[in-house]
Motif scaffolding. Structure first.
Motif, short mmCIF file in Angstrom:
data_model
loop_
_atom_site.label_atom_id
_atom_site.label_comp_id
_atom_site.label_asym_id
_atom_site.label_seq_id
_atom_site.Cartn_x
_atom_site.Cartn_y
_atom_site.Cartn_z
N MET A 88 0.81 -1.14 0.59
CA MET A 88 0.06 0.80 0.04
C MET A 88 0.84 1.24 -0.02
N ALA A 89 1.74 1.02 0.98
CA ALA A 89 2.58 2.20 0.97
C ALA A 89 3.43 3.00 0.29
N THR A 90 3.32 4.20 -0.73
CA THR A 90 4.06 4.57 -1.24
C THR A 90 5.69 5.33 -0.72
N ILE A 91 6.52 5.91 -1.81
CA ILE A 91 7.83 5.91 -1.65
C ILE A 91 7.78 7.85 -1.26
N GLY A 92 7.08 7.88 -1.63
CA GLY A 92 6.77 9.48 -1.30
C GLY A 92 6.19 9.45 0.11
N GLY A 93 5.12 8.91 0.16
CA GLY A 93 5.20 8.80 1.75
C GLY A 93 5.89 8.50 2.41
N ASN A 94 6.45 7.55 2.00
CA ASN A 94 6.77 6.88 3.53
C ASN A 94 8.61 7.39 3.35
N ILE A 95 8.72 8.79 2.76
CA ILE A 95 9.30 9.30 3.25
C ILE A 95 9.10 10.12 3.67
N MET A 96 7.70 11.35 3.89
CA MET A 96 6.93 11.65 4.31
C MET A 96 6.40 11.67 5.31
N GLN A 97 7.32 9.88 6.25
CA GLN A 97 5.99 9.29 7.50
C GLN A 97 6.56 10.24 8.70
N ARG A 98 5.87 10.34 9.72
CA ARG A 98 6.28 10.85 11.13
C ARG A 98 6.93 9.70 12.16
N THR A 99 7.48 10.60 13.32
CA THR A 99 7.91 9.67 14.19
C THR A 99 7.12 8.95 14.07
N ARG A 100 7.64 7.35 15.20
CA ARG A 100 7.45 6.19 15.87
C ARG A 100 7.10 7.00 17.11
N CYS A 101 8.19 8.56 17.96
CA CYS A 101 7.81 8.16 19.57
C CYS A 101 6.29 8.25 19.41
N THR A 102 6.68 7.67 21.18
CA THR A 102 4.93 7.29 21.81
C THR A 102 4.38 8.15 21.97
N TYR A 103 5.51 9.20 22.58
CA TYR A 103 4.82 10.00 23.11
C TYR A 103 3.55 11.14 22.34
N PHE A 104 4.76 11.42 20.50
CA PHE A 104 3.89 11.79 19.63
C PHE A 104 2.62 11.51 19.44
N ASP A 132 4.89 4.80 32.57
CA ASP A 132 6.25 6.31 32.57
C ASP A 132 5.81 6.65 33.92
N HIS A 133 7.16 6.50 34.98
CA HIS A 133 6.31 6.39 36.23
C HIS A 133 6.60 8.02 36.16
N ARG A 134 6.77 9.06 35.74
CA ARG A 134 6.83 10.20 35.74
C ARG A 134 5.02 10.81 36.83
N ASP A 135 4.00 10.07 35.36
CA ASP A 135 2.45 10.84 35.82
C ASP A 135 1.92 8.97 35.32
N GLY A 136 2.71 7.71 35.80
CA GLY A 136 2.02 6.92 35.88
C GLY A 136 1.34 6.47 33.92
N ARG A 137 1.83 6.94 33.07
CA ARG A 137 0.82 6.79 31.51
C ARG A 137 1.64 5.19 31.25
N ILE A 138 0.77 4.68 30.75
CA ILE A 138 1.25 3.19 30.27
C ILE A 138 1.88 4.23 28.86
N VAL A 139 3.30 3.76 28.77
CA VAL A 139 4.16 4.81 27.36
C VAL A 139 3.13 3.58 25.93
N ASN A 140 3.52 2.14 25.94
CA ASN A 140 3.48 1.45 24.19
C ASN A 140 2.50 0.75 24.36
N ALA A 141 1.06 1.56 24.60
CA ALA A 141 0.15 1.36 24.56
C ALA A 141 -0.84 0.44 23.35
N ASN A 142 0.17 0.31 22.68
CA ASN A 142 -0.19 -0.27 21.07
C ASN A 142 0.40 -1.39 20.87
N LEU A 143 0.22 -2.38 19.47
CA LEU A 143 0.70 -3.20 19.21
C LEU A 143 2.25 -3.22 18.02
#
Lengths: 326, 730
Positions: free
Chosen positions: A104-120, B650-661
């Motif tokens: 499904m995923a395209t090359i253009g979309g791939n380089i545009m993809q956003r971070t996997r940071c869980t807080y983000f 995350d013990h700072r606020d008790g959040r589950i950080v990786n709540a996804n597969l």
């Protein structure tokens, strides 16, 4: 998911017009739809560009390759010319995501993809990239998978793409089409480090559309490959990765292209490693010596200190895999 | 012992409901098409401790299709009767929308009901909740804990002091979530003061009792329907807050309500395997006889409930250790309450004990298999009871032979394959054989087919199939002539599908019921002058292929159909039950020997399991194909526990950080290579009338330590923490 309008476009001019009017481009949708579901992304207007004629791999005059932005990851990975000339691109793609996503995923979309940071991706957490000025929860939080290079006070998130690492190594260029016409941007300038504006991830302007990624010609034969280190065997983003391409003539390395993934806020070009390789004869000792500088400048966080050593070893491993053990 | 030939039992039958499942026709909780149903979506707390100071629902309520936003400010008071039936632990369970208090991250603070799922989801994201947050405590590390249970025999301290060899170790085990592929989901419909729930549950009676308790209505006013469950691994053994929310929402809007948790919400309110810190001291003589073990396990629980799991059993009965002391502590934190996850207690404990045994073997230069054999008890030292059956020696003997254990170079770091160091490891698995009262009903129709039912669940083990097999043999019918039904509180009661007790309990009840039904037919025939069987001693009659016949004179007989037709009967029916004695004279456990081979790319910190073999002493195997899917599933789960699974807070606020597969890692297909299961041919009638000892939990116990021991053998690196990650090996 926030309500949005959806239109399909079939020619480039209409697409750019729609983009200039505030539309958000969507093709494979494999990143954007997920983020919309999490309400991280809230576009009001989606412009589906899937039908645009950007789905070819063509040879350039100079001997490089132009990869259409709407090529699916799987199509590029399987393309005979890509496989023959730039194995590193095929391998990086094949080690990405899952078969379903690569279809499904395209090359253009791939380089545009956003971070996997869980807080983000968690809208209840603070994140400067998602909401500038709210702070970075990752910097003092759980940051095992985060970046050690190119970070700023504002953001420590990695760029998740594998193929972008190969593009960075090979010094690709990105072709853009916008209201003001066409332009090209060097790959190293296309993806932006967070610095003080982590919300700005690419040097792309409103309405601009990626039409292709061009990989410049390289001397042949070019031996190249990609290694990806991760906790499980498949379907995981890189802890570390390395893209390596070498051209050896007369027993001496003439060209060395090396970049790393999983460690930087953008795909991390390893110029210092390249410098240590060029003009040298391949040997186990050379791989070790070159890889020693791979993590120079690294600024590890509480949980990702291991990436400093792992990065060096990853680069060393791939230099050996590509360059051999003579 | 049934006089009936056992044809269906023991045959490798494919799942009788397999076609329904692979064609998408099996209706899981949220799939039921209930006319007029609307949708509810839960809003979760973004803090882990504090109080709600304000909720602005105006934007949500303004969304088209939104029927109601329910919060503690407008929710009716709910009764929340005490309820000892539904696996509620000691404490005060979370009461949905009854006050402004937030006890843990992700606690439901509101629910939006709308005519479409999309509207409800969007409106839920618009509910603005403000909080007065306090600093939560969510980190188990280093906290003293409250003593929960103690055990002692002999004098462990004295024996440790005088032991020739001593080990003193501390183990750290990450929190794991069950992560079934089907999220928790409930549909609630009120008809007057009667409530019907379609629920994902491993215990329909548990859901029924809890719903009645929450709303203060008679238990018989609640009906729970749950024909299919898309995996559970224990998370469906309690009735979690969203069930009450669905029912509350349905009552508030006067329409049936569907509520499914999102994947993210599956990490908030529906239990998990608790994090452990486990101190273990072990003393032995130079011959490898363990003389003392001192266990100090500590696990996390919530501040509002005290979770219990079977953490102490293994340390008391697994080996022939004369001196044992155990102190189990819990640490109460600002978290949701844990819940039993596959092999509860045993999986965690076995990691610590079996890694320590491996260390002892290495220290003494004794083969790890031999070390375990030297510590085999002849009876259960915790009770003095004989074992119903214990064939662990045989498990090791067969396993060692089939795995090729004798080819192993005992020296760590002695085998290499390119960049990979290769190692093998072994561990004992064990889980207790539980049984509980169960009932069943069977009806034989004039066309010669039968319907058997019990309010059991099938969260994946294959209950439909295994019960059909037991019933078919007891009735003397072909499998296709028997239909087993489950998952409805209108059916005869059954225990939870947990603790590996369902096959023993419901299987025995089904056999009893079908025996009674068969005997009823036989009585009818031998008393019927027109029957060829008239006058025959009923004990001499068997039923084969739906035909009643004299055992030694097969030509003499007639079919069920002929018998019922001649007697103008539409059907025969019977009720039966299994009611195990409160105190068994036997110590009953199932056992396994688990062997693992790993490759470790020690430069890159990678561990990959190359092959595994487990040999099980689990009594009789009713359904070999189902047993294999249990065994493979258990080994896969064990690989996850050993190498990948880790719920991060995350013990700072008790959040589950990786709540996804994507961030909570479980093994993928590419991680699973060569897994093999062998079952000792067994039949433990001291355990229960059908001779089974339970398999679903056993298959996970011992997997993680076998892998950890193999990692040590490969690398010489001993890891006392789960999961084993790259950073521990670099």
């Amino acid at each position: 998911m926030y309500p949005f309008s959806y239109t399909r476009v079939s020619d480039l001019r209409t697409a750019v017009q729609a983009g200039s009017d505030g539309g958000r481009y969507i093709a494979g949708g494999t990143t954007l739809v997920d983020l919309m579901r999490e309400t991280v992304e809230r576009p009001g207007k989606l412009v589906d560009i899937s039908a645009l004629p950007l789905r070819e791999v063509t040879a350039t005059k100079g001997g490089g390759l132009r990869i259409g932005a709407l090529m699916r990851m799987a199509e590029v990975a399987a393309h005979p010319t890509v496989r023959a000339l730039y194995a590193v691109i095929s391998q990086a793609l094949e080690l990405s995501a899952s078969a379903q996503l690569r279809n499904m995923a395209t090359i253009g979309g791939n380089i545009m993809q956003r971070t996997r940071c869980t807080y983000f991706r968690d809208v209840t957490a603070s994140c400067n990239r998602r909401e500038p000025g709210t702070g970075c929860a990752a910097r003092e939080g759980f940051n095992r998978t985060h970046a050690i290079l190119g970070t700023s006070e504002q953001c420590v998130a990695t760029h998740p793409s594998d193929v972008a690492v190969a593009f960075a190594a090979l010094e690709a260029t990105v072709h853009l089409l916008g209201p003001a016409g066409e332009r090209t941007v060097a790959f190293s300038d296309f993806l932006l480090r967070p610095d003080n504006t982590p919300q700005r991830e690419q040097s792309i302007r409103q309405g601009e559309l990626i039409t292709a990624v061009e990989v410049p010609a390289q001397p042949r034969p070019l031996r190249s490959g990609y290694v990806k280190v991760r906790d499980r065997q498949s379907y995981e983003f890189a802890l570390t990765s390395a893209a390596v391409a070498l051209h050896v003539r007369g027993g001496v390395i003439q060209v060395a292209k090396v970049a790393a993934g999983g460690v930087g806020t953008v795909p991390w070009k390893l110029s210092a490693v390249e410098q240590r390789l060029i003009g040298q004869r391949p040997s186990e000792a050379l791989w070790t010596q070159a890889a020693e500088v791979a993590a120079d400048g690294a600024q590890p966080l509480a949980h990702n200190n291991f990436k400093v050593e792992l990065l060096k070893r990853t680069v060393e491993r791939q230099l050996r895999v590509v360059g051999g053990t003579r | 012992m049934s006089p009936q030939p056992q044809k269906a039992v023991g045959s490798p039958l494919s799942r009788v409901d397999g076609r329904l499942k692979v064609t998408g026709k099996a209706a899981y909780a949220v799939d039921h098409d209930i006319p007029g149903a609307v949708h509810a979506v839960v809003v979760d707390s973004s803090i882990a401790l504090g109080r709600i100071t304000g909720i602005d629902t105006s934007a949500a309520e303004a969304c088209p299709g939104v029927l109601k936003v329910i919060t503690h400010r407008n929710a009716p008071r709910l009764v929340y009767r005490d309820n000892p039936v539904s696996n509620n632990p000691r404490g005060r369970r979370l009461r949905v929308f009854q006050d402004d208090q937030v006890l843990f991250f992700g606690q439901p603070v509101a629910a939006v009901v709308a005519t479409t799922l999309e509207a409800a989801q969007h409106a839920a994201s618009l509910v603005e909740v403000s909080y007065e947050a306090r600093q939560p405590t969510t980190d188990l590390a280093g906290r003293p804990g409250n003593p929960l249970l103690n055990y002692a025999r002999g004098d462990a301290e004295a024996a440790l002091a005088s032991a020739e060899v001593r080990l003193d170790r501390e183990f750290h085990l990450a929190r794991n979530h069950h992560n079934p592929i089907e999220p928790h989901a409930t549909i609630a419909r009120w008809d007057g003061d009667k409530l019907t729930l379609w629920d994902k549950t491993q215990y329909v009676i548990g859901t029924q009792n809890e719903a009645a308790a929450v709303f203060g209505i008679p238990v018989e006013n609640v009906r729970v329907i749950s024909p299919f469950v898309g995996g559970a691994f224990g998370t469906g053994l309690r009735t979690w807050p969203h069930v009450a929310i669905a029912a509350l929402a349905a009552r508030e809007v006067g329409r049936p309500v569907k509520l499914a948790l999102s994947r993210r919400q599956m990490y908030f309110t529906v239990g998990y395997r608790p994090r452990y810190e486990y101190k273990l001291r072990l003393g032995a003589d130079r011959q490898g006889r363990v003389t003392a073990m001192a266990h100090e396990p500590t696990y996390e629980t919530s501040n509002h409930e005290t979770f219990w799991e079977a953490t102490l059993f293994l340390g008391q009965m697994l080996y022939n250790v004369p001196n044992v002391s155990q102190t189990l502590r819990t640490v109460s934190l600002d978290v949701n309450t844990p819940l039993w996850m596959r092999g509860p207690g045993f999986s965690s404990t076995s990691f610590c004990i079996e890694v320590a045994m491996d260390e002892l073997a290495h220290e003494l230069g004794i083969d790890p298999v031999e070390l375990r054999l030297r510590n085999e008890p002849t009876r259960d030292l915790s009770t003095g009871q004989p074992f119903s059956t214990r064939r662990l020696r045989e498990c090791f003997r067969v396993g060692a032979r089939e795995f090729g254990w004798d080819r192993r170079n005992p020296k760590p770091r002695s085998t290499r394959d390119g960049d990979w160091l290769i190692g093998t490891g072994v561990a004992t698995g064990c889980y207790d054989t539980n049984r509980a009262r169960a009932e069943a009903h069977a009806r034989l129709d004039a066309n010669g087919t039968a319907v058997v039912q019990s309010a059991a669940s099938d969260a994946g083990p294959g209950t439909y199939t295994s019960m059909t097999q037991v019933a078919a043999d007891a009735l003397g019918l072909a499998v296709r002539e028997v239909e087993f039904r489950l998952g409805d509180t209108l059916m005869p009661p059954a225990p939870p599908q947990g603790a590996s007790q369902l096959m023993a309990s419901v299987g025995s009840a089904v056999q009893d019921t079908c025996d009674k039904l068969r005997q009823q037919a036989i009585s009818l025939a031998v008393g019927d002058r027109r029957s060829p069987l008239h006058g025959v001693n009923p004990d001499d009659v068997v039923v084969i292929g739906g035909r009643l016949q004299v055992k030694d004179q097969p030509a003499r007989g007639e079919t069920y159909r002929q018998l019922l037709a001649r007697n103008n009967l539409t059907h025969l029916e019977a009720n039966g039950l299994y009611n195990p004695e409160a105190e068994s004279p036997y110590s009953m456990y199932a056992y396994s020997a688990v062997f693992a081979e790993v490759g470790v790319d020690v430069n890159l910190g990678l561990v990959r399991v190359r092959r595994m073999l487990s040999v099980y002493d689990a009594g009789r195997i009713i359904s070999p194909k189902l047993a294999d899917s249990q065994a493979v599933g258990g080994m896969v789960g064990g690989i996850g526990m050993a190498l990948l699974e880790h719920t991060v807070t995350d013990h700072r606020d008790g959040r589950i950080v990786n709540a996804n597969l994507a961030d909570y890692l479980v093994p993928v297909n590419a991680d699973i290579r060569d897994l093999r299961a062998i079952y000792l041919d067994g039949d433990d009638r001291k355990a229960d009338p059908i001779g089974v000892k339970g398999l679903g939990e056993l298959v996970k116990v011992g997997v993680a330590p076998a892998i950890a021991n193999a990692v040590f053998h490969a690398t010489g690196r001993r890891v006392h923490e789960l999961p084993i990650t790259a950073e521990a090996l670099l």
